[in-house]
Design a protein around this motif. Structure first.
Motif, PDB file in Angstrom:
ATOM      1  N   LEU A  43     -24.282 -60.749  69.661  1.00 59.13           N
ATOM      2  CA  LEU A  43     -23.883 -61.975  70.221  1.00 59.13           C
ATOM      3  C   LEU A  43     -22.347 -61.859  71.099  1.00 59.13           C
ATOM      4  O   LEU A  43     -22.376 -62.265  72.071  1.00 59.13           O
ATOM      5  N   PHE A  44     -21.526 -61.311  70.092  1.00 56.76           N
ATOM      6  CA  PHE A  44     -20.068 -61.209  70.793  1.00 56.76           C
ATOM      7  C   PHE A  44     -20.009 -60.090  71.554  1.00 56.76           C
ATOM      8  O   PHE A  44     -19.106 -59.263  71.001  1.00 56.76           O
ATOM      9  N   ASN A  45     -20.815 -59.762  72.444  1.00 67.00           N
ATOM     10  CA  ASN A  45     -20.496 -58.264  73.330  1.00 67.00           C
ATOM     11  C   ASN A  45     -19.540 -58.849  74.369  1.00 67.00           C
ATOM     12  O   ASN A  45     -19.206 -59.920  74.625  1.00 67.00           O
ATOM     13  N   LYS A  46     -19.316 -57.636  75.214  1.00 64.08           N
ATOM     14  CA  LYS A  46     -18.602 -57.802  76.506  1.00 64.08           C
ATOM     15  C   LYS A  46     -18.831 -59.042  77.246  1.00 64.08           C
ATOM     16  O   LYS A  46     -18.022 -59.927  77.774  1.00 64.08           O
ATOM     17  N   GLU A  47     -20.137 -59.031  77.600  1.00 62.80           N
ATOM     18  CA  GLU A  47     -20.566 -60.064  78.661  1.00 62.80           C
ATOM     19  C   GLU A  47     -20.081 -61.608  78.179  1.00 62.80           C
ATOM     20  O   GLU A  47     -19.870 -62.297  78.788  1.00 62.80           O
ATOM     21  N   PHE A  48     -20.809 -61.725  76.795  1.00 65.75           N
ATOM     22  CA  PHE A  48     -20.431 -63.175  76.135  1.00 65.75           C
ATOM     23  C   PHE A  48     -19.132 -63.424  76.214  1.00 65.75           C
ATOM     24  O   PHE A  48     -18.652 -64.633  76.527  1.00 65.75           O
ATOM     25  N   GLU A  82     -21.902 -58.522  86.359  1.00 63.61           N
ATOM     26  CA  GLU A  82     -21.506 -57.421  86.691  1.00 63.61           C
ATOM     27  C   GLU A  82     -22.649 -56.947  87.928  1.00 63.61           C
ATOM     28  O   GLU A  82     -23.079 -56.118  88.013  1.00 63.61           O
ATOM     29  N   SER A  83     -22.803 -58.178  88.547  1.00 65.30           N
ATOM     30  CA  SER A  83     -23.816 -57.730  89.685  1.00 65.30           C
ATOM     31  C   SER A  83     -22.984 -57.755  91.044  1.00 65.30           C
ATOM     32  O   SER A  83     -22.506 -58.721  91.883  1.00 65.30           O
ATOM     33  N   LYS A  84     -22.426 -56.552  91.226  1.00 66.64           N
ATOM     34  CA  LYS A  84     -21.695 -55.881  92.610  1.00 66.64           C
ATOM     35  C   LYS A  84     -22.311 -55.861  93.749  1.00 66.64           C
ATOM     36  O   LYS A  84     -21.711 -55.857  94.711  1.00 66.64           O
ATOM     37  N   SER A  85     -23.603 -56.117  93.978  1.00 63.99           N
ATOM     38  CA  SER A  85     -24.473 -55.780  95.294  1.00 63.99           C
ATOM     39  C   SER A  85     -23.836 -57.010  95.841  1.00 63.99           C
ATOM     40  O   SER A  85     -24.134 -58.223  95.495  1.00 63.99           O
ATOM     41  N   TRP A  86     -23.822 -56.759  97.252  1.00 64.24           N
ATOM     42  CA  TRP A  86     -23.514 -57.895  98.245  1.00 64.24           C
ATOM     43  C   TRP A  86     -24.662 -57.830  99.502  1.00 64.24           C
ATOM     44  O   TRP A  86     -24.690 -58.565 100.375  1.00 64.24           O
ATOM     45  N   GLU A  87     -25.753 -57.111  98.843  1.00 64.38           N
ATOM     46  CA  GLU A  87     -27.252 -57.141  99.691  1.00 64.38           C
ATOM     47  C   GLU A  87     -27.622 -58.632  99.929  1.00 64.38           C
ATOM     48  O   GLU A  87     -27.561 -59.335  99.175  1.00 64.38           O
ATOM     49  N   VAL A  88     -27.625 -58.940 101.361  1.00 65.50           N
ATOM     50  CA  VAL A  88     -27.967 -60.426 101.429  1.00 65.50           C
ATOM     51  C   VAL A  88     -29.080 -60.919 100.889  1.00 65.50           C
ATOM     52  O   VAL A  88     -28.737 -61.968 100.355  1.00 65.50           O
ATOM     53  N   ALA A 108     -15.444 -76.180  90.642  1.00 67.04           N
ATOM     54  CA  ALA A 108     -15.920 -75.533  89.494  1.00 67.04           C
ATOM     55  C   ALA A 108     -17.307 -74.660  89.494  1.00 67.04           C
ATOM     56  O   ALA A 108     -17.270 -73.237  89.225  1.00 67.04           O
ATOM     57  N   VAL A 109     -18.085 -74.868  90.201  1.00 74.45           N
ATOM     58  CA  VAL A 109     -19.388 -74.178  90.565  1.00 74.45           C
ATOM     59  C   VAL A 109     -18.990 -72.911  91.441  1.00 74.45           C
ATOM     60  O   VAL A 109     -19.360 -71.868  91.235  1.00 74.45           O
ATOM     61  N   LEU A 110     -18.509 -73.407  92.252  1.00 72.64           N
ATOM     62  CA  LEU A 110     -18.037 -72.072  93.368  1.00 72.64           C
ATOM     63  C   LEU A 110     -17.141 -71.190  92.630  1.00 72.64           C
ATOM     64  O   LEU A 110     -17.461 -69.726  92.843  1.00 72.64           O
ATOM     65  N   PHE A 111     -16.250 -71.448  91.873  1.00 73.92           N
ATOM     66  CA  PHE A 111     -15.424 -70.711  91.130  1.00 73.92           C
ATOM     67  C   PHE A 111     -16.340 -69.976  90.053  1.00 73.92           C
ATOM     68  O   PHE A 111     -16.305 -68.666  90.097  1.00 73.92           O
ATOM     69  N   ALA A 112     -17.259 -70.449  89.623  1.00 72.89           N
ATOM     70  CA  ALA A 112     -18.007 -69.885  88.338  1.00 72.89           C
ATOM     71  C   ALA A 112     -19.124 -68.912  89.066  1.00 72.89           C
ATOM     72  O   ALA A 112     -19.155 -67.877  88.407  1.00 72.89           O
ATOM     73  N   TYR A 113     -19.608 -69.242  90.135  1.00 76.39           N
ATOM     74  CA  TYR A 113     -20.560 -68.131  90.896  1.00 76.39           C
ATOM     75  C   TYR A 113     -19.769 -66.957  91.302  1.00 76.39           C
ATOM     76  O   TYR A 113     -20.144 -65.744  90.701  1.00 76.39           O
ATOM     77  N   ILE A 114     -18.846 -66.861  91.885  1.00 74.29           N
ATOM     78  CA  ILE A 114     -17.838 -65.663  92.087  1.00 74.29           C
ATOM     79  C   ILE A 114     -17.445 -64.954  90.837  1.00 74.29           C
ATOM     80  O   ILE A 114     -17.788 -63.584  90.734  1.00 74.29           O
ATOM     81  N   THR A 115     -16.947 -65.600  89.718  1.00 72.66           N
ATOM     82  CA  THR A 115     -16.395 -65.000  88.574  1.00 72.66           C
ATOM     83  C   THR A 115     -17.762 -64.408  87.717  1.00 72.66           C
ATOM     84  O   THR A 115     -17.676 -63.140  87.218  1.00 72.66           O
ATOM     85  N   ASN A 116     -18.838 -65.217  87.722  1.00 70.83           N
ATOM     86  CA  ASN A 116     -20.159 -64.717  86.874  1.00 70.83           C
ATOM     87  C   ASN A 116     -20.685 -63.585  87.457  1.00 70.83           C
ATOM     88  O   ASN A 116     -21.324 -62.780  87.050  1.00 70.83           O
ATOM     89  N   VAL A 159     -14.503 -66.560  78.403  1.00 68.06           N
ATOM     90  CA  VAL A 159     -13.016 -66.341  79.055  1.00 68.06           C
ATOM     91  C   VAL A 159     -13.159 -67.059  80.682  1.00 68.06           C
ATOM     92  O   VAL A 159     -12.482 -68.140  81.124  1.00 68.06           O
ATOM     93  N   PHE A 160     -14.016 -66.737  81.260  1.00 68.23           N
ATOM     94  CA  PHE A 160     -14.315 -67.368  82.728  1.00 68.23           C
ATOM     95  C   PHE A 160     -14.773 -68.740  82.638  1.00 68.23           C
ATOM     96  O   PHE A 160     -14.662 -69.489  83.572  1.00 68.23           O
ATOM     97  N   GLY A 161     -15.717 -68.985  81.734  1.00 71.24           N
ATOM     98  CA  GLY A 161     -15.915 -70.442  81.293  1.00 71.24           C
ATOM     99  C   GLY A 161     -14.745 -71.444  81.054  1.00 71.24           C
ATOM    100  O   GLY A 161     -14.642 -72.480  81.507  1.00 71.24           O
TER     101      GLY A 161
END
Length: 153
Positions: free
Chosen positions: A4-9, A63-69, A49-57, A14-16
Protein backbone atom coordinates in the motif's frame (compact mmCIF):
# COMPACT_ATOMS: atom_id res chain seq x y z
CA UNK A 1 0.80 -3.15 4.18
CA UNK A 2 4.12 -2.46 2.47
CA UNK A 3 2.42 -2.79 -0.94
CA UNK A 4 0.00 0.00 0.00
CA UNK A 5 2.76 2.45 0.90
CA UNK A 6 4.64 2.34 -2.38
CA UNK A 7 6.12 5.28 -4.30
CA UNK A 8 2.93 5.83 -6.29
CA UNK A 9 0.70 6.01 -3.22
CA UNK A 10 3.07 8.32 -1.35
CA UNK A 11 3.30 10.66 -4.37
CA UNK A 12 -0.50 10.55 -4.68
CA UNK A 13 -0.79 11.68 -1.06
CA UNK A 14 1.85 14.43 -1.50
CA UNK A 15 0.24 15.82 -4.65
CA UNK A 16 -3.17 15.25 -3.13
CA UNK A 17 -2.19 17.51 -0.24
CA UNK A 18 -0.94 20.12 -2.71
CA UNK A 19 -4.15 19.79 -4.75
CA UNK A 20 -6.12 20.24 -1.53
CA UNK A 21 -4.12 23.38 -0.74
CA UNK A 22 -4.96 24.70 -4.22
CA UNK A 23 -8.63 23.87 -3.63
CA UNK A 24 -8.97 25.18 -0.09
CA UNK A 25 -6.69 28.17 -0.72
CA UNK A 26 -8.61 29.34 -3.78
CA UNK A 27 -11.90 28.64 -1.98
CA UNK A 28 -10.88 30.70 1.07
CA UNK A 29 -9.62 33.53 -1.14
CA UNK A 30 -12.83 33.60 -3.16
CA UNK A 31 -15.12 33.50 -0.10
CA UNK A 32 -13.15 35.94 2.06
CA UNK A 33 -11.41 38.35 -0.32
CA UNK A 34 -13.81 38.24 -3.26
CA UNK A 35 -16.98 37.79 -1.16
CA UNK A 36 -18.26 35.16 -3.59
CA UNK A 37 -21.08 32.83 -2.53
CA UNK A 38 -20.16 29.34 -1.27
CA UNK A 39 -21.46 27.61 -4.41
CA UNK A 40 -19.40 29.65 -6.90
CA UNK A 41 -16.30 29.68 -4.71
CA UNK A 42 -16.52 25.92 -4.38
CA UNK A 43 -17.04 25.41 -8.14
CA UNK A 44 -14.10 27.63 -9.15
CA UNK A 45 -11.80 26.11 -6.52
CA UNK A 46 -12.73 22.66 -7.82
CA UNK A 47 -11.78 23.60 -11.40
CA UNK A 48 -8.40 24.97 -10.24
CA UNK A 49 -7.72 21.82 -8.23
CA UNK A 50 -8.68 19.42 -11.04
CA UNK A 51 -6.38 21.13 -13.53
CA UNK A 52 -3.52 20.98 -11.05
CA UNK A 53 -4.29 17.34 -10.18
CA UNK A 54 -4.39 16.16 -13.80
CA UNK A 55 -0.94 17.51 -14.56
CA UNK A 56 0.67 16.23 -11.34
CA UNK A 57 -1.04 12.83 -11.49
CA UNK A 58 -0.12 12.34 -15.15
CA UNK A 59 3.52 13.31 -14.82
CA UNK A 60 4.63 12.28 -11.35
CA UNK A 61 2.15 9.97 -9.65
CA UNK A 62 1.22 7.55 -12.41
CA UNK A 63 4.20 8.48 -14.65
CA UNK A 64 2.26 8.69 -17.86
CA UNK A 65 4.93 10.55 -19.83
CA UNK A 66 3.45 10.22 -23.31
CA UNK A 67 1.92 13.30 -24.89
CA UNK A 68 0.58 11.36 -27.86
CA UNK A 69 -2.68 13.12 -28.70
CA UNK A 70 -4.80 9.95 -28.71
CA UNK A 71 -3.50 8.88 -25.26
CA UNK A 72 -3.79 12.36 -23.74
CA UNK A 73 -7.37 12.70 -24.97
CA UNK A 74 -8.25 9.29 -23.52
CA UNK A 75 -6.55 9.99 -20.19
CA UNK A 76 -7.81 13.55 -19.90
CA UNK A 77 -11.32 12.52 -20.87
CA UNK A 78 -11.53 9.75 -18.28
CA UNK A 79 -9.71 11.87 -15.66
CA UNK A 80 -12.06 14.83 -16.05
CA UNK A 81 -15.11 12.54 -16.22
CA UNK A 82 -14.16 10.76 -13.00
CA UNK A 83 -13.26 14.04 -11.29
CA UNK A 84 -16.52 15.44 -12.63
CA UNK A 85 -18.41 12.68 -10.84
CA UNK A 86 -16.63 13.30 -7.55
CA UNK A 87 -16.80 17.04 -8.20
CA UNK A 88 -20.58 16.83 -8.34
CA UNK A 89 -20.47 15.18 -4.91
CA UNK A 90 -18.34 18.04 -3.59
CA UNK A 91 -20.29 20.81 -5.28
CA UNK A 92 -23.60 19.40 -4.02
CA UNK A 93 -22.69 18.20 -0.53
CA UNK A 94 -20.60 21.14 0.72
CA UNK A 95 -23.52 23.62 0.47
CA UNK A 96 -25.90 20.99 1.88
CA UNK A 97 -23.72 20.49 4.94
CA UNK A 98 -23.43 24.27 5.31
CA UNK A 99 -27.24 24.58 5.18
CA UNK A 100 -27.48 21.85 7.83
CA UNK A 101 -25.18 23.96 10.07
CA UNK A 102 -22.46 21.29 10.15
CA UNK A 103 -19.76 23.94 10.46
CA UNK A 104 -21.41 25.52 13.49
CA UNK A 105 -20.23 22.58 15.60
CA UNK A 106 -16.63 23.62 14.95
CA UNK A 107 -17.29 27.35 15.31
CA UNK A 108 -18.75 26.74 18.76
CA UNK A 109 -15.73 24.72 19.88
CA UNK A 110 -13.27 27.37 18.70
CA UNK A 111 -15.28 30.18 20.27
CA UNK A 112 -15.28 28.35 23.62
CA UNK A 113 -11.52 27.93 23.30
CA UNK A 114 -11.21 31.68 22.54
CA UNK A 115 -9.58 30.96 19.19
CA UNK A 116 -10.31 33.58 16.59
CA UNK A 117 -8.00 32.73 13.68
CA UNK A 118 -9.97 33.90 10.62
CA UNK A 119 -9.63 30.88 8.33
CA UNK A 120 -11.12 28.66 11.06
CA UNK A 121 -14.34 30.65 10.70
CA UNK A 122 -14.54 30.62 6.89
CA UNK A 123 -18.06 29.69 5.90
CA UNK A 124 -18.24 26.08 4.77
CA UNK A 125 -14.60 25.16 5.40
CA UNK A 126 -15.37 22.19 7.68
CA UNK A 127 -18.01 20.89 5.31
CA UNK A 128 -15.44 21.17 2.53
CA UNK A 129 -12.84 19.27 4.59
CA UNK A 130 -15.16 16.35 5.37
CA UNK A 131 -16.38 16.02 1.79
CA UNK A 132 -12.79 16.33 0.52
CA UNK A 133 -11.69 13.23 2.44
CA UNK A 134 -14.36 11.12 0.75
CA UNK A 135 -13.53 12.64 -2.64
CA UNK A 136 -9.78 11.95 -2.27
CA UNK A 137 -10.40 8.25 -1.70
CA UNK A 138 -12.75 7.98 -4.67
CA UNK A 139 -10.35 9.94 -6.91
CA UNK A 140 -7.47 7.57 -6.14
CA UNK A 141 -9.59 4.53 -6.94
CA UNK A 142 -10.76 6.05 -10.24
CA UNK A 143 -7.25 7.20 -11.22
CA UNK A 144 -5.62 3.89 -10.35
CA UNK A 145 -8.23 1.57 -11.83
CA UNK A 146 -9.55 3.57 -14.80
CA UNK A 147 -7.55 6.62 -15.86
CA UNK A 148 -3.89 5.68 -15.51
CA UNK A 149 -4.20 1.90 -15.20
CA UNK A 150 -0.81 0.28 -15.42
CA UNK A 151 -0.93 -2.81 -17.62
CA UNK A 152 2.31 -4.09 -16.03
CA UNK A 153 0.58 -4.72 -12.65
Amino acid sequence: MKKLFNKEFILYIVFGVLTTIVSWGSYTLLVNACKMPVFWSNLISWVCAVLFAYITNKLWVFESKSWEVKLVLKEAGSFFASRGATGVLEIVFVPILVKLSFDNLFYTVFEKMHISFGILFTEGIYSKIVVSFVVVILNYVFSKLIVFKNKAD
